[in-house]
Design a protein around this motif. Structure first.
Motif, PDB file in Angstrom:
ATOM      1  N   GLY A  48     101.035 -63.376  44.256  1.00 44.38           N
ATOM      2  CA  GLY A  48     100.806 -64.425  43.435  1.00 44.38           C
ATOM      3  C   GLY A  48     100.638 -64.012  41.721  1.00 44.38           C
ATOM      4  O   GLY A  48     101.300 -62.992  41.474  1.00 44.38           O
ATOM      5  N   CYS A  49     100.119 -64.703  41.028  1.00 45.77           N
ATOM      6  CA  CYS A  49      99.908 -64.668  39.706  1.00 45.77           C
ATOM      7  C   CYS A  49      98.941 -63.371  39.430  1.00 45.77           C
ATOM      8  O   CYS A  49      98.049 -63.031  40.069  1.00 45.77           O
ATOM      9  CB  CYS A  49      99.072 -66.068  39.275  1.00 45.77           C
ATOM     10  N   PRO A  50      99.284 -62.715  38.328  1.00 41.69           N
ATOM     11  CA  PRO A  50      98.417 -61.451  38.002  1.00 41.69           C
ATOM     12  C   PRO A  50      97.284 -61.614  37.467  1.00 41.69           C
ATOM     13  O   PRO A  50      96.391 -60.834  37.121  1.00 41.69           O
ATOM     14  CB  PRO A  50      99.547 -60.684  36.999  1.00 41.69           C
ATOM     15  N   HIS A  51      97.073 -62.907  36.973  1.00 36.35           N
ATOM     16  CA  HIS A  51      95.834 -63.262  36.112  1.00 36.35           C
ATOM     17  C   HIS A  51      94.752 -63.780  37.304  1.00 36.35           C
ATOM     18  O   HIS A  51      95.119 -64.111  38.554  1.00 36.35           O
ATOM     19  CB  HIS A  51      95.945 -64.469  35.438  1.00 36.35           C
ATOM     20  N   GLU A  52      93.292 -63.304  36.935  1.00 31.17           N
ATOM     21  CA  GLU A  52      92.453 -63.463  38.069  1.00 31.17           C
ATOM     22  C   GLU A  52      91.485 -64.819  37.743  1.00 31.17           C
ATOM     23  O   GLU A  52      90.995 -64.933  36.687  1.00 31.17           O
ATOM     24  CB  GLU A  52      91.447 -62.705  38.107  1.00 31.17           C
ATOM     25  N   GLU A  53      91.466 -65.685  38.707  1.00 31.17           N
ATOM     26  CA  GLU A  53      90.544 -66.876  38.423  1.00 31.17           C
ATOM     27  C   GLU A  53      89.256 -66.477  38.194  1.00 31.17           C
ATOM     28  O   GLU A  53      88.562 -65.583  38.847  1.00 31.17           O
ATOM     29  CB  GLU A  53      90.774 -68.075  39.601  1.00 31.17           C
ATOM     30  N   VAL A  56      94.572 -73.940  37.577  1.00 30.46           N
ATOM     31  CA  VAL A  56      95.742 -73.272  37.963  1.00 30.46           C
ATOM     32  C   VAL A  56      95.898 -72.403  36.605  1.00 30.46           C
ATOM     33  O   VAL A  56      95.415 -72.583  35.433  1.00 30.46           O
ATOM     34  CB  VAL A  56      96.778 -74.190  37.938  1.00 30.46           C
ATOM     35  N   CYS A  57      96.373 -71.307  36.740  1.00 31.91           N
ATOM     36  CA  CYS A  57      96.868 -70.262  35.708  1.00 31.91           C
ATOM     37  C   CYS A  57      97.644 -70.973  34.583  1.00 31.91           C
ATOM     38  O   CYS A  57      98.758 -71.249  34.962  1.00 31.91           O
ATOM     39  CB  CYS A  57      97.433 -68.844  36.035  1.00 31.91           C
ATOM     40  N   PRO A  58      97.409 -71.076  33.298  1.00 29.10           N
ATOM     41  CA  PRO A  58      98.098 -71.549  32.292  1.00 29.10           C
ATOM     42  C   PRO A  58      99.429 -70.848  31.908  1.00 29.10           C
ATOM     43  O   PRO A  58     100.151 -71.224  31.279  1.00 29.10           O
ATOM     44  CB  PRO A  58      97.118 -71.823  31.095  1.00 29.10           C
TER      45      PRO A  58
END
Length: 128
Positions: free
Chosen positions: A96-101, A110-112
């Motif tokens: 998934g996305c490398p950014h953390e919720e 959702v990650c922008p």
């Protein structure tokens, strides 16, 4: 002690193909802005079943694919060897996305920065 001519990528591949050899278990998970390019690797060491990781490290890159960055993969392998992992699991797909919720963007949103992962079911490697 590292052997002369030690090849970290080969060590990681061989160790992950060896199957379960007991604890501690190392895990290597890759994340990226889409399903093609990994920009983050998260590495954990689990010493006892059903417990949080004993050690956790993360590496990031701005451009390129972290899986092809020999310096970072050497750091990953060295970290796992230092922690004396007996078993190793490496995710075959990006998770998934490398950014953390809750850290990089608000919980429940959702990650922008990574529209690819918005409303997309992420791979779950243990359900293959």
């Amino acid at each position: 002690m590292m052997k002369i001519g030690w090849r970290p990528q080969k060590w990681l591949e061989k160790k992950s193909k060896s199957g379960f050899r007991g604890y501690p278990v190392g895990t290597v998970a890759f994340y990226g802005p889409d399903n093609e390019r990994a920009s983050k690797v998260a590495v954990a060491v689990i010493t006892v079943p059903d417990t949080p990781p004993f050690a956790l490290r993360r590496w990031f890159i701005e451009s390129g694919d972290i899986r092809n960055d020999s310096a970072i993969m050497e750091q990953v392998a060295t970290f796992l060897r230092t922690e004396e992992v007996r078993s190793l699991v490496v995710t075959p797909d990006l998770l998934g996305c490398p950014h953390e919720e809750g850290i990089d963007y608000p919980d429940g949103e959702v990650c922008p920065h990574c529209p690819y992962w918005a409303n997309r079911k992420r791979p779950v490697p243990w359900e293959r």
